[in-house]
Design a protein around this motif. Structure first.
Motif, PDB file in Angstrom:
ATOM      1  N   UNK A  30     -14.227   6.907 -35.300  1.00 10.42           N
ATOM      2  CA  UNK A  30     -14.971   5.723 -34.883  1.00 10.42           C
ATOM      3  C   UNK A  30     -16.409   6.129 -34.597  1.00 10.42           C
ATOM      4  N   UNK A  31     -17.179   5.189 -34.105  1.00  8.98           N
ATOM      5  CA  UNK A  31     -18.596   5.462 -33.842  1.00  8.98           C
ATOM      6  C   UNK A  31     -18.849   5.876 -32.399  1.00  8.98           C
ATOM      7  N   UNK A  32     -17.809   6.089 -31.626  1.00 14.58           N
ATOM      8  CA  UNK A  32     -17.978   6.503 -30.242  1.00 14.58           C
ATOM      9  C   UNK A  32     -18.226   8.005 -30.169  1.00 14.58           C
ATOM     10  N   UNK A  33     -18.647   8.463 -29.038  1.00 14.94           N
ATOM     11  CA  UNK A  33     -19.017   9.869 -28.860  1.00 14.94           C
ATOM     12  C   UNK A  33     -17.870  10.816 -29.180  1.00 14.94           C
ATOM     13  N   UNK A  34     -16.648  10.445 -28.829  1.00 15.06           N
ATOM     14  CA  UNK A  34     -15.522  11.353 -29.073  1.00 15.06           C
ATOM     15  C   UNK A  34     -15.100  11.366 -30.542  1.00 15.06           C
ATOM     16  N   UNK A  35     -15.621  10.452 -31.353  1.00 10.06           N
ATOM     17  CA  UNK A  35     -15.299  10.435 -32.776  1.00 10.06           C
ATOM     18  C   UNK A  35     -15.739  11.711 -33.471  1.00 10.06           C
ATOM     19  N   UNK A  57      -8.164  16.566 -45.281  1.00 11.60           N
ATOM     20  CA  UNK A  57      -8.327  15.471 -44.331  1.00 11.60           C
ATOM     21  C   UNK A  57      -8.283  14.134 -45.044  1.00 11.60           C
ATOM     22  N   UNK A  58      -7.667  13.182 -44.404  1.00  9.37           N
ATOM     23  CA  UNK A  58      -7.717  11.786 -44.829  1.00  9.37           C
ATOM     24  C   UNK A  58      -8.365  11.052 -43.664  1.00  9.37           C
ATOM     25  N   UNK A  59      -9.544  10.502 -43.901  1.00 10.74           N
ATOM     26  CA  UNK A  59     -10.291   9.835 -42.832  1.00 10.74           C
ATOM     27  C   UNK A  59      -9.987   8.346 -42.840  1.00 10.74           C
ATOM     28  N   UNK A  60      -9.791   7.794 -41.653  1.00  6.79           N
ATOM     29  CA  UNK A  60      -9.492   6.374 -41.491  1.00  6.79           C
ATOM     30  C   UNK A  60     -10.482   5.769 -40.509  1.00  6.79           C
ATOM     31  N   UNK A  61     -11.162   4.736 -40.953  1.00  3.81           N
ATOM     32  CA  UNK A  61     -12.070   3.995 -40.077  1.00  3.81           C
ATOM     33  C   UNK A  61     -11.805   2.518 -40.318  1.00  3.81           C
ATOM     34  N   UNK A  62     -11.423   1.805 -39.297  1.00  9.05           N
ATOM     35  CA  UNK A  62     -11.087   0.392 -39.430  1.00  9.05           C
ATOM     36  C   UNK A  62     -12.244  -0.440 -38.906  1.00  9.05           C
ATOM     37  N   UNK A  63     -12.694  -1.337 -39.741  1.00 10.74           N
ATOM     38  CA  UNK A  63     -13.754  -2.255 -39.347  1.00 10.74           C
ATOM     39  C   UNK A  63     -13.110  -3.542 -38.861  1.00 10.74           C
ATOM     40  N   UNK A  64     -13.544  -4.017 -37.741  1.00  7.48           N
ATOM     41  CA  UNK A  64     -12.972  -5.233 -37.180  1.00  7.48           C
ATOM     42  C   UNK A  64     -14.032  -6.328 -37.127  1.00  7.48           C
ATOM     43  N   UNK A  65     -13.956  -7.224 -38.057  1.00  4.26           N
ATOM     44  CA  UNK A  65     -14.875  -8.345 -38.090  1.00  4.26           C
ATOM     45  C   UNK A  65     -14.643  -9.270 -36.897  1.00  4.26           C
ATOM     46  N   UNK A  66     -13.388  -9.439 -36.509  1.00  2.31           N
ATOM     47  CA  UNK A  66     -13.086 -10.345 -35.396  1.00  2.31           C
ATOM     48  C   UNK A  66     -13.676  -9.831 -34.090  1.00  2.31           C
ATOM     49  N   UNK A  67     -13.592  -8.525 -33.846  1.00  5.06           N
ATOM     50  CA  UNK A  67     -14.195  -7.980 -32.622  1.00  5.06           C
ATOM     51  C   UNK A  67     -15.698  -8.186 -32.616  1.00  5.06           C
ATOM     52  N   UNK A  68     -16.323  -7.996 -33.751  1.00  2.48           N
ATOM     53  CA  UNK A  68     -17.767  -8.195 -33.839  1.00  2.48           C
ATOM     54  C   UNK A  68     -18.113  -9.662 -33.601  1.00  2.48           C
ATOM     55  N   UNK A  69     -17.292 -10.570 -34.136  1.00  2.00           N
ATOM     56  CA  UNK A  69     -17.546 -11.997 -33.939  1.00  2.00           C
ATOM     57  C   UNK A  69     -17.405 -12.374 -32.468  1.00  2.00           C
ATOM     58  N   UNK A  70     -16.398 -11.817 -31.805  1.00  2.00           N
ATOM     59  CA  UNK A  70     -16.207 -12.113 -30.379  1.00  2.00           C
ATOM     60  C   UNK A  70     -17.415 -11.681 -29.568  1.00  2.00           C
ATOM     61  N   UNK A  71     -17.940 -10.509 -29.878  1.00  7.99           N
ATOM     62  CA  UNK A  71     -19.104 -10.006 -29.154  1.00  7.99           C
ATOM     63  C   UNK A  71     -20.314 -10.900 -29.356  1.00  7.99           C
TER      64      UNK A  71
END
Length: 60
Positions: free
Chosen positions: A10-15, A33-47
């Motif tokens: 993720x984009x947080x410091x611990x990422x 390595x298989x990297x997984x990053x999930x984008x959440x449109x709904x979370x962005x909309x809520x913000x």
């Protein structure tokens, strides 16, 4: 030991720390390595104060 390592990042410091640790483990075990990053449109909309229910209804 490990041939494939799934890493959620993720984009947080611990990422970066998680990625670095997974990379070190992959190198030590000659794995990949298989990297997984999930984008959440709904979370962005809520913000942003957008109506998520209206968006979901439009998607259906």
């Amino acid at each position: 030991m490990f041939s494939k390592i799934l890493v959620a990042i993720d984009r947080f410091a611990n990422g970066n720390a998680v990625f670095d640790a997974a990379l070190a483990l992959a190198k030590a075990t000659k794995g990949s390595l298989i990297l997984l990053h999930i984008l959440s449109l709904l979370n962005r909309m809520r913000k942003n104060g957008n109506n998520c229910q209206m968006y979901i209804a439009m998607m259906l």
